[in-house]
Scaffold this motif. Structure first.
Motif, short mmCIF file in Angstrom:
data_model
loop_
_atom_site.label_atom_id
_atom_site.label_comp_id
_atom_site.label_asym_id
_atom_site.label_seq_id
_atom_site.Cartn_x
_atom_site.Cartn_y
_atom_site.Cartn_z
N ILE A 158 -2.03 -7.25 0.42
CA ILE A 158 -1.40 -6.81 1.66
C ILE A 158 0.10 -6.62 1.46
N GLN A 159 0.71 -7.55 0.72
CA GLN A 159 2.14 -7.43 0.45
C GLN A 159 2.46 -6.19 -0.37
N ALA A 160 1.61 -5.87 -1.34
CA ALA A 160 1.80 -4.66 -2.15
C ALA A 160 1.69 -3.41 -1.29
N ALA A 161 0.76 -3.42 -0.34
CA ALA A 161 0.60 -2.27 0.56
C ALA A 161 1.85 -2.09 1.43
N ILE A 162 2.42 -3.21 1.90
CA ILE A 162 3.64 -3.14 2.70
C ILE A 162 4.78 -2.54 1.88
N LYS A 163 4.87 -2.90 0.62
CA LYS A 163 5.92 -2.36 -0.25
C LYS A 163 5.71 -0.89 -0.56
N SER A 164 4.48 -0.43 -0.54
CA SER A 164 4.17 0.92 -1.01
C SER A 164 4.43 2.00 0.03
N SER A 165 4.32 1.65 1.32
CA SER A 165 4.40 2.68 2.35
C SER A 165 4.94 2.09 3.64
N SER A 166 5.55 2.93 4.45
CA SER A 166 6.02 2.49 5.76
C SER A 166 4.88 2.41 6.77
N MET A 167 3.69 2.81 6.34
CA MET A 167 2.49 2.73 7.19
C MET A 167 1.40 1.97 6.44
N VAL A 168 0.84 0.97 7.07
CA VAL A 168 -0.24 0.16 6.47
C VAL A 168 -1.40 0.14 7.45
N ASP A 169 -2.56 0.57 7.00
CA ASP A 169 -3.78 0.51 7.81
C ASP A 169 -4.74 -0.48 7.17
N ILE A 170 -5.13 -1.51 7.91
CA ILE A 170 -6.01 -2.55 7.38
C ILE A 170 -7.39 -2.37 8.00
N PRO A 171 -8.41 -2.09 7.20
CA PRO A 171 -9.76 -1.87 7.73
C PRO A 171 -10.30 -3.12 8.43
N ALA A 172 -11.39 -2.95 9.16
CA ALA A 172 -12.02 -4.06 9.85
C ALA A 172 -12.43 -5.15 8.86
N GLY A 173 -12.35 -6.40 9.31
CA GLY A 173 -12.77 -7.51 8.47
C GLY A 173 -11.90 -8.73 8.69
#
Length: 452
Positions: A195-210
């Motif tokens: 999740i932290q890597a996703a935050i660093k990669s883009s100004s938009m983060v979409d987390i699927p259901a779960g």
């Protein structure tokens, strides 16, 4: 006259008639009158016209469009530039060099592990769309990689392997599962890193259901804390459809947004249980003890922060423009006395948390703290206060309800808090007052159409 096959059925002495028919057809194709020319074969020119254009001109006009379409095609990096076996950065670079920055191309990365051996900034290739299919993995270790135009990254399987490098994705919401996050409430350490890597990669983060479990505080400040940070985190629509569970050390924050401006979170739940109490669920405040950058323009929609917090479920300080829409916040502090979770929301005056009383649900501090709650539910169980306002200027709550069991009051006011607007709010408690004034300096409080 329609464009049809010319069939010679006449005897030899009538061949002249046949040639006359062919010549007539050619003349018709070259004409620009209604029913002839381009209209005979249904060929439109660039203006969508078939009645006043001959075939030759129509083809000439649409050629640039056809040429652009022909130029937009898919290139197989592995087979075209890697000999079918070389999953390397050099193969990708060879393909990009050949494509150049003009032709519109989709660059296919086939299943396999593509190894990045140095920093790679491919953002100049705005004409190239990287297509990363299931089974294709980019291993970039400690190197930084910037992909070109909005890439196509298929599925929820893992596509990235790394240690400390950053994968920058332009114009595309990052999915933590591409970095190996688990959505079945397992692998806390790996899921946090993903999740932290996703935050660093883009100004938009979409987390699927779960259900995602983490053991370390998520840091939104990596997007910047100098007043220019932008970050949007979204989950799947639905009540508790996307949930992040805390299993880190007691007293630590789940999400740190200190100094992060233009932060937006939607359809996400943050939860703790009695075995893993946190300090704060979401922290939005000044960056650093004397920092000048505040968590302004802070927006939560359909966000639910539940569990056990030693300070507050949501804690904002020195922030302007905070908005909470259809959220629920709960602080469950005395499990022996209540079967259900209780919520708390907090905002605070200095960097010393909870200067007035401990265990808030929602705390808001400092004279520049301006915020609104619309249709929110605040639940609080235990000592302290569901909503603590200290030095707060401009606070509104429209709709929703506050539930306080065992607390000091529904809303505690201190530190010259003023300009409050409360409408259509229901309050339930174990006998405590709706408002509690810790000092005599708070003023200009408007309460209308509320059940208190």
């Amino acid at each position: 006259m329609a464009f049809t096959k010319v069939t010679f059925t006449h005897p030899p002495d009538d061949l002249k008639t046949g040639f006359e028919r062919v010549n007539t057809l050619i003349d018709d194709l070259g004409a620009v009158t209604t029913g002839k020319g381009a209209s005979q074969i249904g060929l439109y020119d660039s203006a969508g016209n078939t009645t006043t254009t001959n075939v030759e001109d129509a083809i000439a006009e649409i050629y640039p469009q056809l040429h652009a379409i022909i130029q937009s095609y898919e290139v197989d990096a592995l087979h075209s530039y890697g000999g079918g076996t070389s999953f390397t950065q050099a193969t990708i670079q060879s393909a990009l060099t050949a494509i150049d920055t003009v032709n519109k191309v989709t660059l296919l990365l086939r299943p396999g592990t593509w190894v990045i051996s140095s920093n790679a900034d491919w953002s100049a290739y705005t004409n190239v769309t990287f297509k990363i299919v299931p089974g294709a993995v980019i291993s970039y270790s400690s190197y930084n990689v910037a992909l070109g135009a909005q890439p196509i990254i298929e599925g929820n399987s893992q596509h990235f392997v790394w240690t400390t490098g950053i994968m920058s994705i332009a114009n595309l919401p990052a999915n933590p599962m591409w970095w190996g996050a688990s959505n079945d409430k397992t692998n806390a350490s790996t899921t946090f890193k993903a999740i932290q890597a996703a935050i660093k990669s883009s100004s938009m983060v979409d987390i699927p259901a779960g259900n995602y479990v983490i053991d370390t505080s998520l840091d939104a400040t990596v997007r910047g804390n100098a007043g220019n940070s932008v970050l949007s985190i979204k989950g799947a629509k639905g009540y508790f459809t996307t949930t992040i569970w805390w299993e880190g050390a007691a007293g630590k924050n789940i999400l740190d947004c200190a100094g992060s401006r233009f932060f937006r979170m939607e359809s996400i739940a943050l939860k703790t249980d009695i075995s893993h109490p946190a300090g704060v669920g979401i922290l939005a405040s000044r960056y650093g003890a004397t920092g000048a950058n505040n968590s302004d323009d802070f927006y939560l929609n359909d966000v639910h922060v539940w569990g056990y917090f030693s300070k507050a479920a949501v804690y904002t300080m020195t922030s302007e423009g905070t908005t909470y829409l259809n959220c629920t916040f709960a602080n469950y502090l005395n499990p022996a006395a209540a079967p259900n979770l209780a919520y708390t929301l907090a905002r605070v005056k200095t960097n010393v948390l909870s200067v007035t009383s401990d265990y808030q649900t929602l705390t808001a501090y400092n004279g520049n703290t301006i915020g609104w709650l619309y249709g929110c539910h605040i639940y609080h169980h235990g000592t302290g206060t569901p909503i603590l306002l200290s030095g707060t200027e401009g606070f509104g709550m429209h709709g929703g309800f506050i539930y306080s069991f065992g607390g000091v009051s529904g809303i505690e006011l201190t530190g010259n808090t003023h300009n409050l607007d409360i409408q259509n709010v229901n309050y339930e408690s174990g006998g405590t007052h709706f408002l509690y004034f810790s000092d005599a300096a708070s003023y200009n409080i408007n309460i209308r159409l509320s059940n208190i």
